[in-house]
Write a protein that holds these residues in place. Structure first.
Motif, PDB file in Angstrom:
ATOM      1  N   LEU A  37      -7.194 -17.839  -6.706  1.00  0.00           N
ATOM      2  CA  LEU A  37      -6.241 -17.409  -5.685  1.00  0.00           C
ATOM      3  C   LEU A  37      -6.851 -17.167  -4.306  1.00  0.00           C
ATOM      4  N   PRO A  38      -7.986 -16.498  -4.156  1.00  0.00           N
ATOM      5  CA  PRO A  38      -8.512 -16.279  -2.800  1.00  0.00           C
ATOM      6  C   PRO A  38      -8.717 -17.583  -2.020  1.00  0.00           C
ATOM      7  N   ALA A  39      -9.292 -18.578  -2.645  1.00  0.00           N
ATOM      8  CA  ALA A  39      -9.522 -19.856  -1.943  1.00  0.00           C
ATOM      9  C   ALA A  39      -8.208 -20.508  -1.547  1.00  0.00           C
ATOM     10  N   GLN A  40      -7.211 -20.429  -2.421  1.00  0.00           N
ATOM     11  CA  GLN A  40      -5.926 -21.051  -2.105  1.00  0.00           C
ATOM     12  C   GLN A  40      -5.165 -20.275  -1.034  1.00  0.00           C
ATOM     13  N   LEU A  41      -5.310 -18.957  -1.021  1.00  0.00           N
ATOM     14  CA  LEU A  41      -4.702 -18.162   0.043  1.00  0.00           C
ATOM     15  C   LEU A  41      -5.312 -18.511   1.401  1.00  0.00           C
ATOM     16  N   ARG A  42      -6.634 -18.629   1.448  1.00  0.00           N
ATOM     17  CA  ARG A  42      -7.293 -18.997   2.713  1.00  0.00           C
ATOM     18  C   ARG A  42      -6.879 -20.397   3.150  1.00  0.00           C
ATOM     19  N   ARG A  51       0.813 -14.879   6.739  1.00  0.00           N
ATOM     20  CA  ARG A  51       0.619 -13.799   5.760  1.00  0.00           C
ATOM     21  C   ARG A  51       1.963 -13.256   5.290  1.00  0.00           C
ATOM     22  N   ALA A  52       2.927 -13.155   6.207  1.00  0.00           N
ATOM     23  CA  ALA A  52       4.265 -12.684   5.832  1.00  0.00           C
ATOM     24  C   ALA A  52       4.916 -13.648   4.844  1.00  0.00           C
ATOM     25  N   GLY A  66       6.737 -13.005 -13.503  1.00  0.00           N
ATOM     26  CA  GLY A  66       6.463 -11.661 -13.996  1.00  0.00           C
ATOM     27  C   GLY A  66       5.811 -10.792 -12.946  1.00  0.00           C
ATOM     28  N   PHE A  67       6.139  -9.527 -13.026  1.00  0.00           N
ATOM     29  CA  PHE A  67       5.614  -8.574 -12.052  1.00  0.00           C
ATOM     30  C   PHE A  67       4.121  -8.317 -12.191  1.00  0.00           C
ATOM     31  N   PRO A  68       3.539  -8.295 -13.397  1.00  0.00           N
ATOM     32  CA  PRO A  68       2.090  -8.090 -13.463  1.00  0.00           C
ATOM     33  C   PRO A  68       1.300  -9.156 -12.694  1.00  0.00           C
ATOM     34  N   ALA A  69       1.701 -10.416 -12.829  1.00  0.00           N
ATOM     35  CA  ALA A  69       1.001 -11.491 -12.102  1.00  0.00           C
ATOM     36  C   ALA A  69       1.166 -11.309 -10.598  1.00  0.00           C
ATOM     37  N   ALA A  70       2.366 -10.935 -10.165  1.00  0.00           N
ATOM     38  CA  ALA A  70       2.616 -10.760  -8.737  1.00  0.00           C
ATOM     39  C   ALA A  70       1.893  -9.543  -8.173  1.00  0.00           C
ATOM     40  N   ILE A  71       1.844  -8.466  -8.932  1.00  0.00           N
ATOM     41  CA  ILE A  71       1.128  -7.271  -8.470  1.00  0.00           C
ATOM     42  C   ILE A  71      -0.362  -7.580  -8.314  1.00  0.00           C
ATOM     43  N   SER A  72      -0.918  -8.290  -9.283  1.00  0.00           N
ATOM     44  CA  SER A  72      -2.328  -8.701  -9.178  1.00  0.00           C
ATOM     45  C   SER A  72      -2.523  -9.613  -7.973  1.00  0.00           C
ATOM     46  N   ALA A  73      -1.610 -10.543  -7.774  1.00  0.00           N
ATOM     47  CA  ALA A  73      -1.721 -11.468  -6.640  1.00  0.00           C
ATOM     48  C   ALA A  73      -1.628 -10.715  -5.302  1.00  0.00           C
ATOM     49  N   SER A  74      -0.764  -9.711  -5.252  1.00  0.00           N
ATOM     50  CA  SER A  74      -0.650  -8.912  -4.025  1.00  0.00           C
ATOM     51  C   SER A  74      -1.952  -8.188  -3.711  1.00  0.00           C
ATOM     52  N   ALA A  75      -2.576  -7.628  -4.727  1.00  0.00           N
ATOM     53  CA  ALA A  75      -3.851  -6.942  -4.519  1.00  0.00           C
ATOM     54  C   ALA A  75      -4.932  -7.906  -4.068  1.00  0.00           C
ATOM     55  N   ILE A  76      -4.965  -9.088  -4.664  1.00  0.00           N
ATOM     56  CA  ILE A  76      -5.952 -10.100  -4.281  1.00  0.00           C
ATOM     57  C   ILE A  76      -5.687 -10.556  -2.849  1.00  0.00           C
ATOM     58  N   ALA A  77      -4.419 -10.757  -2.507  1.00  0.00           N
ATOM     59  CA  ALA A  77      -4.075 -11.183  -1.141  1.00  0.00           C
ATOM     60  C   ALA A  77      -4.487 -10.118  -0.124  1.00  0.00           C
ATOM     61  N   THR A  80      -8.174 -10.437   0.292  1.00  0.00           N
ATOM     62  CA  THR A  80      -8.587 -11.730   0.828  1.00  0.00           C
ATOM     63  C   THR A  80      -8.160 -11.908   2.277  1.00  0.00           C
ATOM     64  N   LEU A  81      -6.966 -11.421   2.597  1.00  0.00           N
ATOM     65  CA  LEU A  81      -6.388 -11.620   3.935  1.00  0.00           C
ATOM     66  C   LEU A  81      -6.069 -10.276   4.573  1.00  0.00           C
ATOM     67  N   PRO A  82      -7.080  -9.503   4.913  1.00  0.00           N
ATOM     68  CA  PRO A  82      -6.810  -8.192   5.524  1.00  0.00           C
ATOM     69  C   PRO A  82      -6.129  -8.371   6.880  1.00  0.00           C
ATOM     70  N   ASP A  83      -5.389  -7.337   7.281  1.00  0.00           N
ATOM     71  CA  ASP A  83      -4.685  -7.388   8.589  1.00  0.00           C
ATOM     72  C   ASP A  83      -5.634  -7.455   9.736  1.00  0.00           C
TER      73      ASP A  83
END
Length: 83
Positions: A37-42, A51-52, A66-77, A80-83
């Protein structure tokens, strides 16, 4: 051919790189591939996805993958992509 993913698939003009990034991030989140995910987000940001938009995409995927996958993805994002 050594790398058909980038030389053929990503180069196919049927989808823009931006659209491919949106599809790829959605798949990586849905399939719970946190190591990818980090590489694909970048790459998505480099291809013009904001980012929005990534946040909205992760929220959308929560209802389908599923929410667990999305919650994990949100934390990784967030890491990976800090403001």
């Amino acid at each position: 051919m050594e790398d058909p993913l980038y030389s053929e698939v990503w180069a196919d003009p049927a989808l823009s790189p931006r659209d491919r990034s949106i599809a790829t991030v959605a798949a990586v989140v849905a399939l719970y591939r946190p190591e990818e995910l980090p590489a694909q987000l970048r790459r998505a940001v480099d291809n013009g996805v904001t980012r929005a938009e990534l946040g909205a995409l992760i929220t959308q995927i929560a209802f389908y993958a599923g929410f667990p996958a999305a919650i994990s993805a949100s934390a990784i994002a967030a890491r990976t992509l800090p403001d």
